[in-house]
Design an enzyme around this catalytic site. Structure first.
Site, PDB file in Angstrom:
ATOM      1  N   GLY A  10       0.722  -1.138  -0.032  1.00 21.41           N
ATOM      2  CA  GLY A  10       0.005   0.076   0.194  1.00 21.41           C
ATOM      3  C   GLY A  10       0.901   1.291   0.063  1.00 21.41           C
ATOM      4  O   GLY A  10       2.113   1.155   0.081  1.00 21.41           O
ATOM      5  N   GLN A  11       0.343   2.396   0.108  1.00 23.34           N
ATOM      6  CA  GLN A  11       0.936   3.711   0.058  1.00 23.34           C
ATOM      7  C   GLN A  11       1.972   3.954   1.292  1.00 23.34           C
ATOM      8  O   GLN A  11       3.129   4.110   1.042  1.00 23.34           O
ATOM      9  CB  GLN A  11       0.011   4.790   0.025  1.00 23.34           C
ATOM     10  CG  GLN A  11      -1.045   5.195  -0.993  1.00 23.34           C
ATOM     11  CD  GLN A  11      -1.794   6.281  -0.756  1.00 23.34           C
ATOM     12  OE1 GLN A  11      -1.299   7.293  -1.667  1.00 23.34           O
ATOM     13  NE2 GLN A  11      -2.632   6.466  -0.040  1.00 23.34           N
ATOM     14  N   TYR A 102      -2.552   1.826  12.083  1.00 22.78           N
ATOM     15  CA  TYR A 102      -2.965   3.169  11.653  1.00 22.78           C
ATOM     16  C   TYR A 102      -4.535   3.327  11.573  1.00 22.78           C
ATOM     17  O   TYR A 102      -5.268   2.430  11.259  1.00 22.78           O
ATOM     18  CB  TYR A 102      -2.556   3.407  10.222  1.00 22.78           C
ATOM     19  CG  TYR A 102      -0.904   3.149  10.232  1.00 22.78           C
ATOM     20  CD1 TYR A 102      -0.204   4.390  10.603  1.00 22.78           C
ATOM     21  CD2 TYR A 102      -0.214   2.137  10.198  1.00 22.78           C
ATOM     22  CE1 TYR A 102       1.145   4.343  10.676  1.00 22.78           C
ATOM     23  CE2 TYR A 102       1.232   2.003  10.305  1.00 22.78           C
ATOM     24  CZ  TYR A 102       1.709   3.202  10.475  1.00 22.78           C
ATOM     25  OH  TYR A 102       3.161   3.012  10.835  1.00 22.78           O
ATOM     26  N   THR A 104      -7.842   6.814  11.273  1.00 24.32           N
ATOM     27  CA  THR A 104      -8.198   7.720  10.524  1.00 24.32           C
ATOM     28  C   THR A 104      -9.028   8.813  11.155  1.00 24.32           C
ATOM     29  O   THR A 104      -9.708   8.321  12.172  1.00 24.32           O
ATOM     30  CB  THR A 104      -8.940   7.050   9.354  1.00 24.32           C
ATOM     31  OG1 THR A 104      -9.934   7.994   8.398  1.00 24.32           O
ATOM     32  CG2 THR A 104     -10.207   5.897   9.825  1.00 24.32           C
ATOM     33  N   ASP A 105      -9.175   9.691  10.381  1.00 25.61           N
ATOM     34  CA  ASP A 105      -9.715  11.108  10.821  1.00 25.61           C
ATOM     35  C   ASP A 105     -11.322  10.628  10.718  1.00 25.61           C
ATOM     36  O   ASP A 105     -12.438  11.359  11.189  1.00 25.61           O
ATOM     37  CB  ASP A 105      -9.667  12.377  10.001  1.00 25.61           C
ATOM     38  CG  ASP A 105      -9.615  12.022   8.549  1.00 25.61           C
ATOM     39  OD1 ASP A 105      -8.835  11.171   8.137  1.00 25.61           O
ATOM     40  OD2 ASP A 105     -10.563  12.482   7.823  1.00 25.61           O
ATOM     41  N   TYR A 128     -16.547   2.404   6.899  1.00 30.01           N
ATOM     42  CA  TYR A 128     -15.169   2.233   6.759  1.00 30.01           C
ATOM     43  C   TYR A 128     -14.802   2.839   8.394  1.00 30.01           C
ATOM     44  O   TYR A 128     -13.990   2.363   8.824  1.00 30.01           O
ATOM     45  CB  TYR A 128     -14.558   3.300   5.689  1.00 30.01           C
ATOM     46  CG  TYR A 128     -13.036   3.605   5.956  1.00 30.01           C
ATOM     47  CD1 TYR A 128     -12.147   2.503   5.648  1.00 30.01           C
ATOM     48  CD2 TYR A 128     -12.657   4.617   6.082  1.00 30.01           C
ATOM     49  CE1 TYR A 128     -10.791   2.985   5.933  1.00 30.01           C
ATOM     50  CE2 TYR A 128     -11.223   5.194   6.495  1.00 30.01           C
ATOM     51  CZ  TYR A 128     -10.584   4.280   6.046  1.00 30.01           C
ATOM     52  OH  TYR A 128      -9.156   4.451   6.230  1.00 30.01           O
TER      53      TYR A 128
HETATM   54  P1  NDP Z   1      -3.725   1.678   0.443  1.00 29.95           P
HETATM   55  O1  NDP Z   1      -5.057   1.674   0.248  1.00 29.95           O
HETATM   56  O2  NDP Z   1      -2.702   2.329  -0.118  1.00 29.95           O
HETATM   57  O3  NDP Z   1      -3.149   0.262   1.033  1.00 29.95           O
HETATM   58  C1  NDP Z   1      -3.863  -0.546   1.873  1.00 29.95           C
HETATM   59  C2  NDP Z   1      -3.224  -1.897   1.871  1.00 29.95           C
HETATM   60  O4  NDP Z   1      -4.103  -2.796   2.424  1.00 29.95           O
HETATM   61  C3  NDP Z   1      -2.882  -2.427   0.523  1.00 29.95           C
HETATM   62  O5  NDP Z   1      -1.713  -2.658   0.226  1.00 29.95           O
HETATM   63  C4  NDP Z   1      -3.657  -3.652   0.446  1.00 29.95           C
HETATM   64  O6  NDP Z   1      -2.996  -4.905  -0.344  1.00 29.95           O
HETATM   65  C5  NDP Z   1      -3.989  -4.026   2.003  1.00 29.95           C
HETATM   66  N1  NDP Z   1      -4.840  -4.841   2.221  1.00 29.95           N
HETATM   67  C6  NDP Z   1      -6.133  -4.693   2.004  1.00 29.95           C
HETATM   68  N2  NDP Z   1      -6.969  -5.727   2.170  1.00 29.95           N
HETATM   69  C7  NDP Z   1      -5.884  -6.535   2.810  1.00 29.95           C
HETATM   70  C8  NDP Z   1      -5.873  -8.035   3.281  1.00 29.95           C
HETATM   71  N3  NDP Z   1      -7.288  -8.806   3.042  1.00 29.95           N
HETATM   72  N4  NDP Z   1      -4.982  -8.509   3.591  1.00 29.95           N
HETATM   73  C9  NDP Z   1      -3.870  -7.813   3.689  1.00 29.95           C
HETATM   74  N5  NDP Z   1      -3.647  -6.746   3.050  1.00 29.95           N
HETATM   75  C10 NDP Z   1      -4.816  -6.150   2.706  1.00 29.95           C
HETATM   76  O7  NDP Z   1      -3.857   2.628   1.939  1.00 29.95           O
HETATM   77  P2  NDP Z   1      -3.005   3.528   2.707  1.00 29.95           P
HETATM   78  O8  NDP Z   1      -1.510   3.051   2.713  1.00 29.95           O
HETATM   79  O9  NDP Z   1      -3.331   4.875   2.118  1.00 29.95           O
HETATM   80  O10 NDP Z   1      -3.486   3.425   4.082  1.00 29.95           O
HETATM   81  C11 NDP Z   1      -2.640   3.063   5.297  1.00 29.95           C
HETATM   82  C12 NDP Z   1      -3.211   3.037   6.557  1.00 29.95           C
HETATM   83  O11 NDP Z   1      -3.635   4.358   6.584  1.00 29.95           O
HETATM   84  C13 NDP Z   1      -4.624   2.437   6.771  1.00 29.95           C
HETATM   85  O12 NDP Z   1      -4.759   1.856   7.678  1.00 29.95           O
HETATM   86  C14 NDP Z   1      -5.729   3.171   6.288  1.00 29.95           C
HETATM   87  O13 NDP Z   1      -7.058   3.051   6.994  1.00 29.95           O
HETATM   88  C15 NDP Z   1      -5.048   4.694   7.213  1.00 29.95           C
HETATM   89  N6  NDP Z   1      -5.486   5.797   6.313  1.00 29.95           N
HETATM   90  C16 NDP Z   1      -5.502   6.053   5.172  1.00 29.95           C
HETATM   91  C17 NDP Z   1      -5.829   7.281   4.425  1.00 29.95           C
HETATM   92  C18 NDP Z   1      -5.776   7.646   3.001  1.00 29.95           C
HETATM   93  O14 NDP Z   1      -6.262   8.673   2.568  1.00 29.95           O
HETATM   94  N7  NDP Z   1      -5.357   6.622   2.203  1.00 29.95           N
HETATM   95  C19 NDP Z   1      -6.419   8.551   5.436  1.00 29.95           C
HETATM   96  C20 NDP Z   1      -6.491   8.054   6.792  1.00 29.95           C
HETATM   97  C21 NDP Z   1      -6.129   6.863   7.173  1.00 29.95           C
HETATM   98  P3  NDP Z   1      -3.714  -5.325  -1.558  1.00 29.95           P
HETATM   99  O15 NDP Z   1      -3.482  -4.147  -2.667  1.00 29.95           O
HETATM  100  O16 NDP Z   1      -2.583  -6.492  -1.876  1.00 29.95           O
HETATM  101  O17 NDP Z   1      -5.145  -5.861  -1.500  1.00 29.95           O
END
Ligand code: NDP
Length: 298
Positions: A10-11, A102, A104-105, A128
């Site tokens: 993920g990001q 992590y 979220t707001d 969510y």
């Molecule tokens: P991304 O959507 O970029 O990444 C989420 C990751 O979670 C992906 O790598 C995805 O993997 C993985 N994932 C999803 N389902 C599963 C699963 N069943 N098992 C294992 N991995 C899984 O999110 P961010 O990096 O942006 O978010 C990081 C954190 O920050 C999270 O906790 C999010 O809730 C929080 N957050 C994010 C915000 C935003 O604007 N993005 C704002 C506030 C909080 P795959 O692609 O392989 O499914």
């Protein structure tokens, strides 16, 4: 120190792979990792991974982040955002590991104009937000050492992001409409990852630092302000844009109806994290500018 990172692709997970590497022996898993299991929908599998690897620190960057899809996919969202963190917390409590997670707001209802503090009452508006809150609560209830970082408006240099979308649209269209009644702080995944690594180090010998923290870039803006900043920066860099100065219209959220309501006030109060970990969070423009420089120089 042995570190287990979940959600490596993920990001945030991508940036954590970089920032956690110097801390010790890092095992980074994605949702497609089978042996050991990295899929948070497989609760027994995840528990087995923690038991087999016996990490000192578990960093959970995985989440169900498809905010609109979650409204009609409640069970999957709850499993990943609430039940899996509960399993990680139970295993961390059993083994003595530190759990970094992590949130979220979106745990707040977005009312008012004041920055939210960690002790303010939650009131999620969406599936969510509700499931992320349940995840937090399960971690705290399990009694493990934990760091829960609530953040907002995350972007990363890698892959698509809001700024890149705005630049693409600005090159294609003469006018743009962007929401100006949601206020928050665009926050780089690199900043979150660096502070996480710093906080993990600071936790050694300081279990009292365990807790929930708001972690984002400093300052705040609207999506309209964010888009305007990005487009102006591109214009200064000589990028050929169709959209003219003054052609970015500020509109209400209601102009873009979505299944999941978004909180209007996503300002997060950053005092607690800055004080606890002796850090100064930079203004959001610094990280966005840096990301844009890398992107525009390509
Ligand atoms: P991304 O959507 O970029 O990444 C989420 C990751 O979670 C992906 O790598 C995805 O993997 C993985 N994932 C999803 N389902 C599963 C699963 N069943 N098992 C294992 N991995 C899984 O999110 P961010 O990096 O942006 O978010 C990081 C954190 O920050 C999270 O906790 C999010 O809730 C929080 N957050 C994010 C915000 C935003 O604007 N993005 C704002 C506030 C909080 P795959 O692609 O392989 O499914």
């Amino acid at each position: 120190m042995k570190i287990l990172l979940l959600g490596k692709n993920g990001q945030l997970g991508w940036e954590l792979q970089r920032s956690l590497a110097p801390l010790g022996e890092l095992t980074a898993l994605g949702s497609d990792s089978l042996e050991p299991c990295g899929d948070l929908r497989d609760l027994d599998g995840i528990a087995g991974t923690v038991r087999a690897l016996a990490p000192d620190v578990i960093v959970n960057a995985a989440a169900y982040t498809a905010v609109d899809r979650a409204e009609s996919d409640v069970d999957s969202c709850r499993t990943v955002n609430a039940l899996a963190p509960a399993v990680l917390a139970r295993e961390a409590a059993r083994s003595g590991a530190l759990l970094v997670h992590y949130s979220t707001d979106y745990v707040f209802d977005g009312s008012g104009e004041q920055p939210w503090t960690e002790s303010d009452p939650s009131g999620p508006l969406s599936v969510y937000g509700k499931t992320k809150l349940e995840g937090e609560q399960a971690i705290v209830a399990a009694g493990c050492r934990h760091l829960i970082f609530r953040t907002s408006w995350v972007y990363a240099a890698r892959g698509g992001n809001f700024a890149k979308t705005m630049l693409r649209l600005a090159a294609e269209r003469e006018r743009l409409s962007v929401v100006d009644d949601q206020i928050g702080a665009p926050t780089g995944a690199d900043l979150l990852a660096d502070v996480s690594a710093h906080a993990i180090r600071a936790m050694r010998g300081h279990p009292e630092l365990s807790g929930i923290y708001h972690l984002a870039a400093a300052g705040h803006t609207s999506w309209h302000g964010y888009a305007s900043f990005v487009i102006e920066r591109a214009r200064q860099a000589g990028v050929d844009l169709k959209v003219g100065p003054g052609a970015i219209d500020a509109v209400a959220s209601s102009a873009f109806p979505s299944p999941a309501p978004r909180p209007k006030n996503s300002r997060l109060d950053l005092h607690k994290v800055q004080q606890a970990f002796d850090i100064t969070l930079p203004d959001w423009r610094i990280g966005v500018n840096r990301m844009l420089t890398e992107f525009l120089e390509k």
